[in-house]
Structure formats: C-alpha cells, structure tokens
Write an enzyme that holds these catalytic residues in place. Structure first.
Site, mmCIF file in Angstrom:
data_model
loop_
_atom_site.group_PDB
_atom_site.id
_atom_site.type_symbol
_atom_site.label_atom_id
_atom_site.label_comp_id
_atom_site.label_asym_id
_atom_site.label_seq_id
_atom_site.Cartn_x
_atom_site.Cartn_y
_atom_site.Cartn_z
ATOM 1 N N CYS A 111 0.819 -1.225 0.000
ATOM 2 C CA CYS A 111 0.000 0.000 0.000
ATOM 3 C C CYS A 111 0.851 1.273 0.000
ATOM 4 C CB CYS A 111 -0.956 -0.004 1.186
ATOM 5 S SG CYS A 111 -1.990 -1.462 1.194
ATOM 6 N N HIS A 252 -3.271 6.804 2.252
ATOM 7 C CA HIS A 252 -3.732 5.481 1.828
ATOM 8 C C HIS A 252 -5.105 5.213 2.457
ATOM 9 C CE1 HIS A 252 -4.162 1.350 1.019
ATOM 10 N NE2 HIS A 252 -3.873 0.948 2.241
ATOM 11 N N ASN A 282 -10.153 -0.677 0.278
ATOM 12 C CA ASN A 282 -8.702 -0.529 0.252
ATOM 13 C C ASN A 282 -8.183 -1.096 -1.077
ATOM 14 O OD1 ASN A 282 -5.938 -0.942 0.522
ATOM 15 N ND2 ASN A 282 -6.051 -1.673 2.630
HETATM 16 N N1 ACO Z 1 -17.728 -8.712 10.517
HETATM 17 C C1 ACO Z 1 -18.088 -8.903 11.811
HETATM 18 N N2 ACO Z 1 -17.198 -9.091 12.792
HETATM 19 C C2 ACO Z 1 -15.897 -9.100 12.435
HETATM 20 C C3 ACO Z 1 -15.462 -8.929 11.118
HETATM 21 C C4 ACO Z 1 -16.432 -8.723 10.147
HETATM 22 N N3 ACO Z 1 -16.138 -8.549 8.855
HETATM 23 N N4 ACO Z 1 -14.109 -8.969 11.105
HETATM 24 C C5 ACO Z 1 -13.703 -9.174 12.361
HETATM 25 N N5 ACO Z 1 -14.795 -9.262 13.179
HETATM 26 C C6 ACO Z 1 -14.834 -9.489 14.609
HETATM 27 C C7 ACO Z 1 -13.582 -10.130 15.150
HETATM 28 O O1 ACO Z 1 -13.624 -11.540 14.965
HETATM 29 C C8 ACO Z 1 -13.649 -9.751 16.600
HETATM 30 O O2 ACO Z 1 -14.528 -10.597 17.262
HETATM 31 P P1 ACO Z 1 -14.174 -11.150 18.736
HETATM 32 O O3 ACO Z 1 -14.086 -9.908 19.584
HETATM 33 O O4 ACO Z 1 -15.308 -12.045 19.036
HETATM 34 O O5 ACO Z 1 -12.848 -11.829 18.581
HETATM 35 C C9 ACO Z 1 -14.286 -8.362 16.569
HETATM 36 O O6 ACO Z 1 -14.933 -8.250 15.283
HETATM 37 C C10 ACO Z 1 -13.298 -7.227 16.692
HETATM 38 O O7 ACO Z 1 -12.201 -7.514 15.815
HETATM 39 P P2 ACO Z 1 -11.013 -6.513 15.665
HETATM 40 O O8 ACO Z 1 -9.963 -7.116 14.780
HETATM 41 O O9 ACO Z 1 -10.636 -6.035 17.032
HETATM 42 O O10 ACO Z 1 -11.757 -5.336 14.864
HETATM 43 P P3 ACO Z 1 -11.223 -3.899 14.650
HETATM 44 O O11 ACO Z 1 -12.173 -2.959 15.244
HETATM 45 O O12 ACO Z 1 -9.767 -3.775 14.985
HETATM 46 O O13 ACO Z 1 -11.335 -3.769 13.061
HETATM 47 C C11 ACO Z 1 -9.983 -3.916 11.079
HETATM 48 C C12 ACO Z 1 -10.651 -4.691 12.208
HETATM 49 C C13 ACO Z 1 -11.051 -3.181 10.289
HETATM 50 C C14 ACO Z 1 -9.269 -4.895 10.160
HETATM 51 C C15 ACO Z 1 -8.982 -2.906 11.671
HETATM 52 O O14 ACO Z 1 -8.172 -3.541 12.618
HETATM 53 C C16 ACO Z 1 -8.111 -2.258 10.625
HETATM 54 O O15 ACO Z 1 -8.573 -1.483 9.829
HETATM 55 N N6 ACO Z 1 -6.798 -2.528 10.652
HETATM 56 C C17 ACO Z 1 -5.872 -1.953 9.719
HETATM 57 C C18 ACO Z 1 -5.941 -2.623 8.388
HETATM 58 C C19 ACO Z 1 -5.070 -1.835 7.416
HETATM 59 O O16 ACO Z 1 -4.848 -0.668 7.583
HETATM 60 N N7 ACO Z 1 -4.541 -2.430 6.417
HETATM 61 C C20 ACO Z 1 -3.725 -1.584 5.548
HETATM 62 C C21 ACO Z 1 -2.724 -2.210 4.928
HETATM 63 S S1 ACO Z 1 -3.286 -3.338 3.704
HETATM 64 C C22 ACO Z 1 -1.882 -3.629 2.729
HETATM 65 O O17 ACO Z 1 -0.827 -3.127 2.947
HETATM 66 C C23 ACO Z 1 -2.034 -4.621 1.595
#
Ligand code: ACO
Length: 325
Positions: A111, A252, A282
């Site tokens: 990214c 990004h 993304n």
């Molecule tokens: N739908 C419903 N629930 C979900 C989903 C979904 N799609 N995905 C995860 N959950 C659940 C998890 O299982 C977890 O459940 P649990 O508490 O029972 O274990 C709960 O939701 C919370 O999960 P978290 O991972 O803590 O969710 P968070 O609020 O952190 O959001 C996310 C996840 C959106 C991925 C976030 O962490 C994020 O944006 N991270 C950065 C990603 C990023 O920036 N990537 C960029 C680089 S990509 C590249 O370089 C190719």
C-alpha cells in the site's frame, strides 16, 4: 531540475459489491463493516479484466490529460503487489499502451507502493536521466483474498491510478520520507508457501504457491496511527512547512477510523482529509493515485496548494511526500 506532476488518471472495474452482499457469505453485517471501516462498497475485477488492463486504462486517462503520446514516455514504473506476471507487469503495460521507447519495471511495496514509485520517478527526472515518466499504482487484491476470512475479505477492492511526471521549471515534489520496518513483516503478508517439492536425493526443492493475504488488523492499525503522523510531521519539518499550511492530506485509504485517528494526532480538521474508501475499499497501491485523480478532476485541489500524500502497509512500509500542486 524541477519535477512536475503533469496529469492524473484512474480506473476501476465496472462490477461492484456492496456490504450487504457479504451477509449471505460470512458472519458479518453492513453495519459492522461501515462503522468499523467506513467502506460501503468495493469494485472487483472479473477474470476478463486483468491488472494490466486496469493499469492501462488509468495510464491512458493520465496520458490524454497531459496530451502526451505513449511514444514520448521514457520510463514506466508500475507499483503493484498483484502483477499478472510474477516477473513484473510493467512490460505488459508498456505493450498494452504502446509506450514503445520506454523502460518499464515494477515496484513492490504494497500500500506504500505508489509513494515509493513516485519518489523513484522524481529521482530519475532530477538527475536529468528521463523527461517523461508514467507512474502507476494498481492492484487486484481480490485475486488474493480468502473469501471466508471475514477480517480481510470485506476490506479490499481493485483499481488503478496513474500520474505523468515530467521535468519542469515548476517543482511539485518539495520533500519526502520513506521508511521500512521488516521486523513487523509478519503482521501483513501474502506468503509464498511450498505446495509440493521435487526431491533431489535428500534435498527437497519446494514448488512455489502463494497463500491468501493474512493480516493482524489490530497491529497494523496501531502501527499506522503511530507512524503516519510522525512521518508526515518529520517530512513537513524538513521542508519548513507547518501543518496549518497544508491544504489537503491524501492518505492510503485503508480505514476511515485510521484516517480520523491520524487527523486527531496531527490536530487537523478531518475536512482536510480527502477520502473515497466508502466507494472503493482498500485498493492497496491504487488508493492514493485514485483519490488524487478524483480530487484533481473535481477541481478540489488547486494549483499552488500544498498537499501531503502518505502511504502505509505491508513490509511494513510507510512514507510521505509533500507536494506543491
Ligand atoms: N464482521 C463482523 N465481525 C468481524 C469482522 C467482520 N467482517 N471482522 C472481524 N470481526 C470481529 C472479530 O472476529 C472480533 O470478534 P471477537 O471480539 O469475538 O474476537 C471483533 O470483530 C473485533 O475484531 P477486531 O480485529 O478487534 O476489529 P477492529 O475494530 O480492529 O477492526 C480492522 C478490524 C477493520 C481490520 C482494523 O483492525 C483495521 O482497519 N486494521 C488496519 C488494516 C489496514 O490498515 N490495512 C492496511 C494495509 S493493507 C496492505 O498493505 C495490503
């Protein structure tokens, strides 16, 4: 020698999928996806639409906006992590658009790829090696997703963005800073894993095969919210520009909550952040040039304005560029 961004272009596949579609595929909801990420839909490339074609469409848009013929391009840099050909797709792109006199190569920095590619292009112009360079960020992440992994499959979309960079008395690129921390590599990967092996006596030579994307979302989130404001501040400091003098931030497009947290840490109004991830998700290396092209074509960004571009992602890599538009 000044480096000027002469034009922008972009392209996304026609086919798009809204959040509610995932409700029948995996345990999720439109509400969870839109509140946790800001994404409402993403464009996905069917098998008939290759990475090279997407990159070529974005490139042709940028070339016609600059009124430059493909034959006048000296160098093509394609930032992608999802090439059609593992040897690199820049040469396929060169053939597709007919930029017959150009050198063409790929850059892989996930990214952050477009930021790294734009800085690389600027070096070639500043040294006087090349006059006109096509810089493209393009990814088809959909090809590499595990569609049953709800933590990643809802995030990504496909697309391409391009800029034409040329030598000029006007200088667009005022400063940059690029960083890598390989110790954090395991947080975000698309790993080569051995599927089978050829035995030579006692030695096994593995047969390559790529896994789907794996991500520790929480760690990537923390990394982005900490490192991106810091690299932006350092970059602005190096060129003696204060944060208040920046007109627009084009970061990004990974997650709206990441962008809000970065805006808070920089003490800037969120209205200065250009966002479009609601419509595209993304798109990895495409996300910054796609947002830049939309902002340019809608006249949101104006000549003379100060714009900060910043990327972050797998590697882990991150970086910022300060532009004068
Ligand atoms: N739908 C419903 N629930 C979900 C989903 C979904 N799609 N995905 C995860 N959950 C659940 C998890 O299982 C977890 O459940 P649990 O508490 O029972 O274990 C709960 O939701 C919370 O999960 P978290 O991972 O803590 O969710 P968070 O609020 O952190 O959001 C996310 C996840 C959106 C991925 C976030 O962490 C994020 O944006 N991270 C950065 C990603 C990023 O920036 N990537 C960029 C680089 S990509 C590249 O370089 C190719």
């Amino acid at each position: 020698m000044g480096v000027h961004i002469l034009s922008t272009g972009s392209s996304v596949p026609n086919f798009s999928v809204e959040n509610h579609y995932f409700e029948d595929m995996i345990e999720t909801s439109d509400h969870w996806i839109s509140t946790r990420t800001g994404i409402k839909k993403r464009h996905l490339a069917p098998s008939s639409h290759s990475l090279t074609q997407l990159a070529a469409e974005a490139s042709n848009n940028a070339l016609s906006a600059a009124n430059i013929k493909p034959a006048d391009i000296d160098l093509i840099i394609l930032a992608t992590s999802t090439p059609d050909d593992l040897f690199g797709s820049a040469s396929q792109l060169q053939a597709e658009i007919g930029a017959t006199s150009s050198l063409a190569f790929d850059i892989t920095a996930a990214c952050s790829g477009f930021i790294v590619a734009l800085v690389t292009a600027a070096q070639f112009v500043q040294t006087g090696s090349y006059d006109n360079i096509l810089v493209v960020g393009a990814d088809t992440m959909s090809r590499w997703i595990n569609w049953s992994d709800r933590s990643t499959c809802i995030l990504f979309g496909d697309g391409a963005g391009a800029v034409v960079v040329g030598k000029s008395a006007k200088n667009s690129i005022l400063g940059f800073k690029l960083c890598t921390d390989g110790q954090l590599n395991s947080h975000l990967q698309l790993m080569n894993v051995p599927l089978e092996a050829q035995q030579f006596g006692v030695t096994e030579i593995p047969q390559g095969h790529y896994n789907s994307i794996t991500m520790n979302g929480k760690e990537v989130y923390k990394f982005a919210v900490f490192q991106v404001p810091s690299v932006i501040k350092e970059c602005l400091n190096n060129v003696n520009i204060s944060i208040d003098e920046v007109d627009w931030f084009i970061l990004h497009q990974a997650n709206t909550r990441i962008l809000e947290a970065i805006a808070n840490r920089l003490s800037i109004p969120f209205s200065k952040m250009i966002t479009n991830l609601e419509h595209y998700g993304n798109t990895s290396a495409a996300s910054i040039p796609l947002a830049l092209d939309e902002a340019n074509r809608s006249d949101k960004i104006q000549p003379g304005q100060i714009i900060v571009l910043a990327g972050f992602g797998a590697g882990l890599t991150w970086g910022a560029i300060v532009l004068k538009w």
